[in-house]
Each structure stands twice: as structure tokens, then as C-alpha cells.
Design a protein around this motif. Sequence first.
Motif, PDB file in Angstrom:
ATOM      1  N   VAL A  94      25.798  91.438  21.612  1.00 27.11           N
ATOM      2  CA  VAL A  94      25.575  90.121  22.229  1.00 27.11           C
ATOM      3  C   VAL A  94      27.258  89.436  22.425  1.00 27.11           C
ATOM      4  CG1 VAL A  94      24.712  87.669  21.984  1.00 27.11           C
ATOM      5  CG2 VAL A  94      23.482  89.657  21.232  1.00 27.11           C
ATOM      6  N   GLU A  95      27.434  89.213  23.424  1.00 28.74           N
ATOM      7  CA  GLU A  95      28.776  88.528  23.783  1.00 28.74           C
ATOM      8  C   GLU A  95      28.807  87.169  24.486  1.00 28.74           C
ATOM      9  OE1 GLU A  95      30.309  91.340  26.479  1.00 28.74           O
ATOM     10  OE2 GLU A  95      30.449  93.240  25.028  1.00 28.74           O
ATOM     11  N   ILE A  96      29.528  86.332  24.077  1.00 28.27           N
ATOM     12  CA  ILE A  96      29.551  84.916  24.326  1.00 28.27           C
ATOM     13  C   ILE A  96      31.007  84.663  24.624  1.00 28.27           C
ATOM     14  CG2 ILE A  96      29.268  82.665  23.768  1.00 28.27           C
ATOM     15  CD1 ILE A  96      26.941  83.020  22.036  1.00 28.27           C
ATOM     16  N   PRO A  97      31.259  84.379  25.938  1.00 31.87           N
ATOM     17  CA  PRO A  97      32.645  84.512  26.501  1.00 31.87           C
ATOM     18  C   PRO A  97      33.546  83.325  26.135  1.00 31.87           C
ATOM     19  CG  PRO A  97      31.200  83.806  28.257  1.00 31.87           C
ATOM     20  CD  PRO A  97      30.270  84.230  27.057  1.00 31.87           C
ATOM     21  N   ASN A  98      33.075  82.065  26.104  1.00 31.99           N
ATOM     22  CA  ASN A  98      33.984  81.129  25.784  1.00 31.99           C
ATOM     23  C   ASN A  98      33.136  79.960  25.035  1.00 31.99           C
ATOM     24  OD1 ASN A  98      32.520  79.587  27.828  1.00 31.99           O
ATOM     25  ND2 ASN A  98      33.741  80.849  29.157  1.00 31.99           N
ATOM     26  N   MET A 109      28.029  76.511  23.679  1.00 34.72           N
ATOM     27  CA  MET A 109      27.499  75.394  23.695  1.00 34.72           C
ATOM     28  C   MET A 109      26.335  74.984  24.374  1.00 34.72           C
ATOM     29  SD  MET A 109      29.368  73.153  21.738  1.00 34.72           S
ATOM     30  CE  MET A 109      28.622  71.640  21.857  1.00 34.72           C
ATOM     31  N   LEU A 110      26.360  75.921  25.584  1.00 35.27           N
ATOM     32  CA  LEU A 110      25.073  76.107  26.550  1.00 35.27           C
ATOM     33  C   LEU A 110      24.330  77.180  25.991  1.00 35.27           C
ATOM     34  CD1 LEU A 110      26.847  75.388  29.826  1.00 35.27           C
ATOM     35  CD2 LEU A 110      25.474  73.942  28.624  1.00 35.27           C
ATOM     36  N   ASP A 111      24.589  77.759  25.057  1.00 34.69           N
ATOM     37  CA  ASP A 111      23.872  79.081  24.692  1.00 34.69           C
ATOM     38  C   ASP A 111      23.681  80.246  25.815  1.00 34.69           C
ATOM     39  OD1 ASP A 111      22.857  80.686  22.874  1.00 34.69           O
ATOM     40  OD2 ASP A 111      20.705  79.730  22.760  1.00 34.69           O
ATOM     41  N   ILE A 112      24.777  80.378  26.492  1.00 32.69           N
ATOM     42  CA  ILE A 112      24.684  81.492  27.484  1.00 32.69           C
ATOM     43  C   ILE A 112      25.502  82.548  27.155  1.00 32.69           C
ATOM     44  CG2 ILE A 112      25.381  81.815  29.897  1.00 32.69           C
ATOM     45  CD1 ILE A 112      24.731  78.765  30.314  1.00 32.69           C
ATOM     46  N   GLY A 113      25.103  83.747  27.352  1.00 34.04           N
ATOM     47  CA  GLY A 113      25.958  84.955  27.056  1.00 34.04           C
ATOM     48  C   GLY A 113      25.343  86.129  27.847  1.00 34.04           C
ATOM     49  N   THR A 114      25.885  87.245  27.182  1.00 40.54           N
ATOM     50  CA  THR A 114      25.452  88.609  27.833  1.00 40.54           C
ATOM     51  C   THR A 114      25.033  89.483  26.718  1.00 40.54           C
ATOM     52  OG1 THR A 114      27.208  88.424  29.718  1.00 40.54           O
ATOM     53  CG2 THR A 114      26.409  90.693  28.797  1.00 40.54           C
ATOM     54  N   ALA A 115      24.038  90.340  27.059  1.00 39.63           N
ATOM     55  CA  ALA A 115      23.324  91.091  25.862  1.00 39.63           C
ATOM     56  C   ALA A 115      23.842  92.433  26.636  1.00 39.63           C
ATOM     57  CB  ALA A 115      22.044  91.038  25.916  1.00 39.63           C
ATOM     58  N   PRO A 124      20.729  85.057  24.661  1.00 37.03           N
ATOM     59  CA  PRO A 124      21.029  86.395  24.562  1.00 37.03           C
ATOM     60  C   PRO A 124      20.288  86.943  23.229  1.00 37.03           C
ATOM     61  CG  PRO A 124      23.132  85.506  24.589  1.00 37.03           C
ATOM     62  CD  PRO A 124      22.306  84.469  24.574  1.00 37.03           C
ATOM     63  N   ALA A 125      20.380  86.275  22.329  1.00 34.91           N
ATOM     64  CA  ALA A 125      20.233  86.940  21.023  1.00 34.91           C
ATOM     65  C   ALA A 125      18.548  87.560  20.878  1.00 34.91           C
ATOM     66  CB  ALA A 125      20.292  85.794  19.728  1.00 34.91           C
ATOM     67  N   ILE A 126      18.100  86.802  21.844  1.00 32.42           N
ATOM     68  CA  ILE A 126      16.351  87.218  22.003  1.00 32.42           C
ATOM     69  C   ILE A 126      16.155  88.544  22.416  1.00 32.42           C
ATOM     70  CG2 ILE A 126      14.310  86.555  23.115  1.00 32.42           C
ATOM     71  CD1 ILE A 126      14.882  83.705  23.304  1.00 32.42           C
ATOM     72  N   VAL A 127      16.988  89.042  23.106  1.00 31.60           N
ATOM     73  CA  VAL A 127      16.999  90.547  23.718  1.00 31.60           C
ATOM     74  C   VAL A 127      17.125  91.427  22.624  1.00 31.60           C
ATOM     75  CG1 VAL A 127      18.306  92.456  25.072  1.00 31.60           C
ATOM     76  CG2 VAL A 127      18.082  89.868  25.961  1.00 31.60           C
ATOM     77  N   ARG A 128      18.143  91.244  21.498  1.00 34.23           N
ATOM     78  CA  ARG A 128      18.225  92.086  20.484  1.00 34.23           C
ATOM     79  C   ARG A 128      17.095  91.883  19.422  1.00 34.23           C
ATOM     80  NH1 ARG A 128      23.706  91.208  17.592  1.00 34.23           N
ATOM     81  NH2 ARG A 128      22.845  89.209  17.298  1.00 34.23           N
ATOM     82  N   GLU A 129      16.682  90.754  19.367  1.00 32.81           N
ATOM     83  CA  GLU A 129      15.503  90.720  18.544  1.00 32.81           C
ATOM     84  C   GLU A 129      14.135  91.311  19.175  1.00 32.81           C
ATOM     85  OE1 GLU A 129      12.450  86.798  17.020  1.00 32.81           O
ATOM     86  OE2 GLU A 129      14.504  86.271  17.747  1.00 32.81           O
ATOM     87  N   THR A 130      14.032  91.132  20.305  1.00 29.76           N
ATOM     88  CA  THR A 130      12.940  91.763  20.999  1.00 29.76           C
ATOM     89  C   THR A 130      12.837  93.314  20.950  1.00 29.76           C
ATOM     90  OG1 THR A 130      12.584  89.970  22.566  1.00 29.76           O
ATOM     91  CG2 THR A 130      11.658  91.844  23.119  1.00 29.76           C
ATOM     92  N   LEU A 131      14.129  93.822  21.249  1.00 30.92           N
ATOM     93  CA  LEU A 131      14.174  95.123  21.216  1.00 30.92           C
ATOM     94  C   LEU A 131      14.131  95.907  19.787  1.00 30.92           C
ATOM     95  CD1 LEU A 131      17.183  96.040  23.596  1.00 30.92           C
ATOM     96  CD2 LEU A 131      14.589  96.502  23.930  1.00 30.92           C
ATOM     97  N   THR A 132      14.468  95.031  18.906  1.00 35.47           N
ATOM     98  CA  THR A 132      14.323  95.404  17.506  1.00 35.47           C
ATOM     99  C   THR A 132      12.893  95.621  17.093  1.00 35.47           C
ATOM    100  OG1 THR A 132      16.585  94.653  17.023  1.00 35.47           O
ATOM    101  CG2 THR A 132      14.779  94.980  15.025  1.00 35.47           C
ATOM    102  N   ASN A 133      12.033  94.579  17.312  1.00 30.16           N
ATOM    103  CA  ASN A 133      10.910  94.382  16.962  1.00 30.16           C
ATOM    104  C   ASN A 133       9.992  95.725  17.813  1.00 30.16           C
ATOM    105  OD1 ASN A 133      11.150  92.564  15.482  1.00 30.16           O
ATOM    106  ND2 ASN A 133      10.711  90.618  17.224  1.00 30.16           N
ATOM    107  N   LEU A 134      10.227  95.709  19.045  1.00 29.55           N
ATOM    108  CA  LEU A 134       9.673  96.534  19.782  1.00 29.55           C
ATOM    109  C   LEU A 134       9.814  98.194  19.296  1.00 29.55           C
ATOM    110  CD1 LEU A 134       7.999  97.236  22.457  1.00 29.55           C
ATOM    111  CD2 LEU A 134      10.009  97.345  23.752  1.00 29.55           C
ATOM    112  N   GLN A 135      11.235  98.449  18.904  1.00 24.89           N
ATOM    113  CA  GLN A 135      11.308  99.870  18.437  1.00 24.89           C
ATOM    114  C   GLN A 135      10.444  99.941  17.090  1.00 24.89           C
ATOM    115  OE1 GLN A 135      15.689  99.512  18.748  1.00 24.89           O
ATOM    116  NE2 GLN A 135      15.836 101.036  20.174  1.00 24.89           N
TER     117      GLN A 135
END
Length: 237
Positions: free
Chosen positions: A144-148, A153-159, A178-189
Motif C-alpha cells: 500500500v502506497e500513500i504518496p503525500n 488525510m483523505l485516505d487515498i492511495g495505491t495498492a 487502499p488497505a482494504i485490498v490487502r485485507e481482502t486478498l489475505t482473507n481470500l487466500q
Amino acid sequence: VVAGLSQEAWDEAQKSMIAPEHPPYPAAQLPAEELIEFATRRSRWLLVLKIVPLTILTVLFIAGYTYLSLTVELFSGLLLGTVVPILVTLILGAIIILTWLDWRNDFFVITTRHIIHYEYNLSLRNFGTVIKRTPVEQVQSVEVEIPNFLAYMLDIGTARITTAAQSAVIYFDYIDDPAIVRETLTNLQQRVRELDAGREQALMRESLESHFEAGSPFVGVEEPDDTETERRREQGF
């Protein structure tokens, strides 16, 4: 316990229900048995940052041109006074609509089997769609990458999703939380690993039963005949 099932079993049963007839992302072309675990578009804040400046520019242009047409004689003609402002306004309005359509038709989906990035490009140079689809079991890592600070503050980023090929990377860029992407994939795997372990145990059991010629541990029970049941009831049994 729900309807005789444990909470874990009920959760799995809910996930196993048939997909709706009209899925929310039809462009992904998902089969009926493939269910959506997570789906999103790029953040609305990104759309606002693109559309607001164009909208302000359009309003300022109309106001400025109207003022010039009323105060400067040069802008009172048919061409400069009417055609030009209408043409420029239509162009700016078309850019705003195309920007919204571009945002509206880009989406990211995680299903029970695949990761999908659907990119809809409206530019004249690269017009068309690009679909990146990767099986879930090939996912190696999620960063998860948050550029600035503003994005934080807006909780926007890149997975950033890296697959087994290492060279194949799928970006879920500029999305909310974007942290939801990591959580979803972890649970799915985790669910995939549990299902694979269950299949291995079932195959091993079938192999042992076949080798030792063991009968099935389950015995079918026939429903009692209604006539016999009624006769026993009359006799007091």
C-alpha cells in the motif's frame, strides 16, 4: 449458531450464494459462479480535482466574454459575440463530460478467482479499453502506497499487487482506503488454502477407501411408508 450452522459455516454459505443476474460491473464479464469480493473505482476526490478547475475555467470564460461583449465593440459581432463563446463553452463542457465518463468506467475488482483492473481510455491517441486479469492464487504480495500528506488525510492511495511472475504488477491506483485490498486478498487466500486442504483430505479418504475396499461411512435412510406408519400409530406403537 444460525439455522443449525456455526457462524463460520453460515459466513461461507453466504459467500457461496449464486451471483446476481445483473452484476454491478458487467464489463468485467464474470461467470455466474465467480463472485465479487471487493470492487471500487478511483476516488471521487480525484474526479473533483479534475472537474472543478475545468468548471471554474468555463464559468470565468463565460463571465469574462459576456463582460467584453457588453463593453468592447469588437466583441459585439455575430462571430466573436455568439459563435466563439458557444463553441468554447461546448468544448469545455465536452471535456468535463469525457473526464466523468473516463472516471466512471475505470474500476478495480477482486473476485473469488481473479483480480481485474479495467481501464477505459477516451483519449484520441489511445482510445479503447485495457483489461488486466490475474488469478488470485498467483498473488505474491500487496503493498500500500500513500504518496503525500494530503492523500493520507483523505485516505487515498495505491495498492501494488505483485504476482508470481514478478514482472506482472497490477495497480489499484488512487482508490479510497487502499488497505482494504490487502485485507481482502489475505482473507481470500486463506479461504483458498482451507478449501485446497479440504480437497486433499477428501481425495486421500477416497484413495484409502478404494485401496482397502471400505464401504461408504454414510448409510441412506429410506422414508417410512405412510400406510405402515399409520397402522403402527393405530396399534399404539
